[in-house]
Design a protein around this motif. Structure first.
Motif: not given
Length: 665
Positions: A293-314
């Protein structure tokens, strides 16, 4: 003045939502609502980025709690996030002028869309617990209603229900966090909370509650289960707002609590965002690489990028706790820069997915293919956004992730052994996630736009409308500008970094040739403009050499088809076959996989069947048992519904006494 103007525009957005009900019988109601919403978002963006000096603007409105009012504040941090909200809202409004014309029942969207944008803006402007939570709940309810817009599909109703449960859980955690911060004085304005020191136990409790409350809205693993369900269920312009903007508002809540209201941090505070961020980055990208599912693929990618942001905040918390102001500013700037970048390229990707869905009626990438011929402009924008999110130069995603890696390389200077062991492991996870993310978007673009059409719907597709193309192209242009001229963005973020971590990166505008240097020019630097110029001129030179200098004429031929005589689209490489190596080597980390092969015996003429079932381990091992336990407890407590009135009163009195004891303790 700027704050009052921004609040006026926020109130006007709420009024536009109400006016849509009055205009519902007009033929141009969609254009009116989205046009006014876009104009108001543009005005809010101007107020957010306008110069206002080094201080903060505050005001109190006579609303909410009697004799106390609601407090609002515009400082460098809230101004940055307000600009992200306004820019995302303006782009989504422009896109929806064209995309919204396809909606069968627009009145299920129009009243809630401007209210959703207004609520997100109110969250980042709130300066007390009451205003923050009221705006937070408005944001949740409006986005829930938008998720339920296409309620005729059972999966959309289920997605909205799960989203509402997780949103309620997150709001409860934030309410309890504010309760601990208010303490025995009951002060709920941020200025008083900021001036009241907390003991380590209460600070740790607030940190845990905020991680749960803001993390559930942002999509941190394992609180992510609602996100890949709700984002695909919503209309595409709403999905872009939820993924590109609403998750960032949740991150703002985390930053406001941890970097502002809780006071000086301990190095242990950094472990939560580092661990959860690394888990989110890896789990999100593994699921994204597997989705059809193309939109579900993009949604899971958001989880990845949120993780990148929290790594930087940590990382920023770890450096700030150890008094390392410049490395803390580097990590914090990288987090904010990636927040801005993700809002741009994820918005463009969801817009592109909406254009594909509108042209073909298909979200399953296995039924698409060859769209670059009939939707060339959408394909170009989608490719550019894929390059940006895959962190490839010269676009903006590369710069922010490059800054995060630089902050990781500075971590050996930290004295705590826990951080010396944790951060390198997080860095390896981040590098693996970046590589897998690039592979996921090669798969997405290749299967959707290249090759041959796999269905009649893909074969008959036509280019999307000019409004949608304009919004997508504008976001891609901003991705390019932020990647080619990143120093301007870094300098614009520096006031927020200085207010949050007590330091700032070197002034990038003072470095020659449009280069950027994270710490010092002599240590390392990057020049996006030179990289862009090299790629541009080398590409143009290669095209000229192929078309003009190469002696053989250009010819077109069918692609190599693995030796098959029948040039059927079914014989080309599929999304499932692309994902199979990743699924079999790394998939067990994030999900459970069941592969079933039904191969006919020799001589049989029936078709072979290969099916893959991918299950979320977090749902199977945590949420489903939790739901069963809640159901069992509810059944056992069902007798309470049949108590006489005297026993009801006694139960309420006992609960009140218990709560008073808890508050007293």
């Amino acid at each position: 003045m700027l704050l009052d103007f921004a609040l006026f525009c926020v109130a006007a957005l709420f009024c536009v939502g109400a006016l849509s009900l009055y205009w519902r019988s007009r033929a141009d109601v969609t254009r009116r609502v989205y046009g006014l919403s876009g104009a108001l978002c543009a005005a809010i963006f101007v107020a957010a980025v306008a110069p206002r000096g080094a201080g903060a603007l505050t005001t109190t409105l006579p609303l909410g709690v009697p004799w106390i009012g609601m407090h609002f504040r515009l400082d460098p941090l809230s101004g940055f996030f307000l600009a992200v909200v306004a820019l995302g809202g303006a782009a989504a409004s422009a896109y929806a002028i064209g995309y919204g014309a396809q909606e069968k029942d627009p009145m299920r969207i129009l009243p809630f869309f401007p209210a959703f944008v207004a609520a997100m803006a109110a969250v980042v402007l709130a300066d007390d617990a009451y205003a923050f939570l009221v705006a937070w709940e408005f944001m949740s309810v409006a986005s829930w209603a938008l998720t339920l817009a296409h309620h005729d599909h059972a999966e959309n109703r289920a997605a909205a229900y799960i989203y509402l449960l997780m949103a309620s859980f997150g709001a409860l955690c934030l309410l309890m966090a504010f309760g601990v911060l208010a303490g025995t004085t009951g002060a709920y304005d941020f200025a008083t909370i900021r001036a009241t020191p907390l003991d380590p136990f209460k600070a740790g409790l607030v940190l845990a509650l905020v991680t749960l409350g803001a993390g559930s809205k942002a999509g941190l693993v394992p609180l992510h289960i609602w996100l890949p369900l709700a984002h695909p269920a919503a209309p595409s312009h709403v999905s872009a707002l939820m993924s590109g903007v609403m998750t960032k508002v949740a991150i703002y809540g985390f930053i406001r609590f941890v970097f502002d209201l809780l006071g000086p941090p301990s190095f242990l505070w950094s472990v939560h965002p580092l661990v959860f961020g690394a888990a989110s980055a890896l789990v999100g990208v593994l699921f994204a690489s597997e989705q059809s599912d193309l939109k579900k693929l993009l949604a899971y990618s958001t989880i990845e990028n949120v993780g990148v942001i929290f790594i930087a905040l940590g990382l920023a918390l770890a450096f700030k706790a150890n008094g390392e102001a410049v490395p803390a500013a580097l990590a914090f700037t990288a987090a904010l820069f990636h927040i801005f970048n993700h809002s741009l390229f994820k918005g463009a990707l969801f817009f592109g997915a909406g254009a594909v869905l509108g042209a073909t009626g298909e979200k399953n990438i296995e039924r698409l293919g060859g769209l670059i011929r009939c939707m060339p402009r959408t394909a170009f924008v989608f490719l550019g956004a894929c390059v940006a999110i895959a962190a490839l130069p010269p676009l903006n995603g590369f710069v922010s992730e490059w800054l995060v890696f630089h902050a990781i390389l500075l971590s050996p200077a930290l004295p705590q052994w826990l951080l010396k062991l944790t951060i390198p492991a997080v860095g390896v996870t981040l590098a693996l996630s970046a590589a897998l993310g690039a592979a996921a978007y090669v798969r997405a673009f290749g299967v959707v736009f290249l090759g041959r059409p796999r269905s009649e719907a893909a074969r008959r597709a036509r280019e999307t409308d000019p409004w949608s193309l304009g919004a997508m192209s504008a976001l891609l242009l901003l991705c390019l500008l932020a990647g080619v001229l990143p120093g301007l963005m870094i300098d614009a973020i520096s006031p927020a970094a200085a207010a949050s971590v007590g330091g700032r990166m070197p002034m990038q505008s003072q470095i020659g040739w449009l280069s950027i240097a994270p710490i010092a020019e002599g240590r390392s630097s990057y020049n996006g403009f030179l990289v862009f110029a090299f790629i541009l001129f080398s590409s143009l030179g290669a095209m000229y050499a192929i078309k003009r200098i190469w002696p053989r004429p250009l010819r077109r031929a069918p692609p190599w088809d693995c030796g098959y005589v029948d040039a059927s689209p079914l014989t080309q490489y599929s999304g499932s076959s692309f994902a199979q190596p990743i699924r079999r080597t790394l998939g067990h980390i994030a999900f459970s996989v069941k592969e079933r092969l039904d191969m006919p015996a020799p001589g049989e003429t029936r078709a072979a069947h290969f099916t893959v079932d991918v299950g979320d381990r977090f749902i199977a091992y945590f949420y489903e048992p939790l739901g069963e336990a809640v159901t069992a407890i509810a059944k056992r407590l069902n007798f309470v519904s049949f108590l006489p009135i005297q026993e009801y009163l006694a139960l309420v009195f006992a609960a009140l006494v218990l709560m008073l004891i808890i508050v007293a303790l």
